[in-house]
Enzyme design. Structure first.
Site, PDB file in Angstrom:
ATOM      1  N   HIS A 196      20.384   7.987 -60.568  1.00 13.70           N
ATOM      2  CA  HIS A 196      21.825   7.714 -60.663  1.00 13.70           C
ATOM      3  C   HIS A 196      22.103   6.474 -59.811  1.00 13.70           C
ATOM      4  CE1 HIS A 196      23.430  12.075 -61.531  1.00 13.70           C
ATOM      5  NE2 HIS A 196      23.573  11.330 -62.619  1.00 13.70           N
ATOM      6  N   CYS A 292      27.387  12.465 -53.856  1.00 13.23           N
ATOM      7  CA  CYS A 292      27.555  13.193 -55.124  1.00 13.23           C
ATOM      8  C   CYS A 292      28.045  14.621 -54.926  1.00 13.23           C
ATOM      9  CB  CYS A 292      26.295  13.132 -55.959  1.00 13.23           C
ATOM     10  SG  CYS A 292      24.794  13.531 -55.108  1.00 13.23           S
TER      11      CYS A 292
HETATM   12  N1  ARG Z   1      20.245  18.304 -59.452  1.00 13.72           N
HETATM   13  C1  ARG Z   1      21.293  17.404 -59.817  1.00 13.72           C
HETATM   14  C2  ARG Z   1      20.897  16.626 -61.069  1.00 13.72           C
HETATM   15  O1  ARG Z   1      19.758  16.272 -61.184  1.00 13.72           O
HETATM   16  C3  ARG Z   1      21.621  16.487 -58.696  1.00 13.72           C
HETATM   17  C4  ARG Z   1      22.721  15.540 -58.982  1.00 13.72           C
HETATM   18  C5  ARG Z   1      23.039  14.647 -57.834  1.00 13.72           C
HETATM   19  N2  ARG Z   1      24.048  13.760 -58.193  1.00 13.72           N
HETATM   20  C6  ARG Z   1      24.046  12.430 -57.997  1.00 13.72           C
HETATM   21  N3  ARG Z   1      25.062  11.765 -58.421  1.00 13.72           N
HETATM   22  N4  ARG Z   1      23.068  11.807 -57.442  1.00 13.72           N
HETATM   23  O2  ARG Z   1      21.705  16.361 -61.915  1.00 13.72           O
END
Ligand code: ARG
Length: 298
Positions: A196, A292
């Site tokens: 992300h 997040c």
């Molecule tokens: N386990 C979640 C996923 O893989 C974690 C999300 C974390 N969010 C972020 N924006 N980095 O979707």
């Protein structure tokens, strides 16, 4: 008209040409009651299935919640939902906007992983109750979009930074740029550990950003450097193991960050930021940290 920029020669504005936007005054948090690692959809989750200390996770989350309150933000707490262990990462299900006229809008995400698709309607309800106009994207025009995990507002300016490659499709930014009447600088993500944009890019204030350079292409880095005059770089260890770039700076002064990012914290302090360290170790097991675990909204 859509304006999606992918290289510096397409940049036809500087920061001062962009409209200003109010900083968000509210923060949405989702209780970690049902948080756990139950599947693997990013490399950080590997080896952690069934391995979350629930009590510890609850404590970590409570500390963060109090810190937002102390900063003077209005905190809205939403219940978690059984069967949605990742819902606590509420940066991902939506992307809110406030128009020039002050109308509140939100684009709802199309989650990449099937396991997370069911979180979106619960988050949508929060916006419905706060009189937001709800926008559903035309899902036939792109594959997936994971909200503010990948699309990040510049500090107090009408400009979006849009990461793509792992969870979000590049094509979606044409639609978002059009819908919000906002230019989007699209950055390709190149390393699956930084899946992300919020794992490798943090807007600190109008002129400063914290990044992990190895997660971007040369074009992307050039774009970042052409807008931000102060770019702080995180080391591999602090970016990958401690999610240093998943920090948040809601007011352009106070930075909330996972504890132990010694090198980044020095650089932040030298640049005049106030650093607040938090333990988010339980959430790191799922591939997330401070940024997040919340949504900033108006
Ligand atoms: N386990 C979640 C996923 O893989 C974690 C999300 C974390 N969010 C972020 N924006 N980095 O979707």
């Amino acid at each position: 008209m859509a304006n999606v920029i992918t290289s510096v020669n397409e940049l036809d504005f500087g920061l001062k040409d962009l409209e200003s936007m109010p900083a968000p005054g509210k923060v949405l948090l989702v209780k970690p009651t049902f948080f756990s690692v139950e599947y693997v959809i990013n490399p950080h989750m590997e080896g952690h299935v069934g391995n979350v200390d629930k009590l510890q996770a609850q404590n970590e989350w409570e500390h963060l919640k109090s810190a937002y309150e102390e900063l003077g933000l209005y905190v809205h707490v939403e219940e978690g939902r059984r069967g949605f262990p990742d819902m606590v990462f509420c940066a991902n299900q939506s992307l809110p906007n406030i128009t020039k006229e002050g109308t509140k809008q939100v684009v709802m995400s199309v989650m990449n992983a099937d396991e997370r698709k069911g979180e979106v309607p619960f988050i949508q309800k929060v916006y419905e109750d706060s009189s937001y106009d709800i926008v559903h994207l035309d899902g036939s025009r792109f594959h997936s979009f994971e909200g503010m995990g990948d699309a990040i507002w510049h500090f107090k300016r009408r400009l979006l930074w849009g990461g793509y490659g792992f969870r979000t499709s590049k094509d979606v930014y044409e639609i978002i740029s059009e819908t919000f009447d906002t230019p989007v600088i699209a950055l390709e993500l190149t390393n699956p550990k930084f899946y992300h944009l919020d794992t490798c890019f943090c807007v600190l204030d109008e002129h400063s950003a914290l990044i992990y350079p190895e997660a971007f292409t040369d074009e992307g880095l050039e774009l970042i450097h052409s807008i931000f005059t102060n770019v702080i770089e995180a080391s591999k260890y602090e970016a990958e193991k401690l999610f240093a770039c998943n920090a948040t700076c809601p007011d352009g002064k106070n930075v909330f960050i996972q504890q132990g990012c010694v090198d980044v914290n020095h650089k932040l302090k030298d640049a005049g930021f106030k650093v607040h360290e938090f333990s988010t170790y339980e959430f790191l097991k799922s591939g997330g940290s401070v940024f997040c675990m919340k949504m900033l909204l108006w």
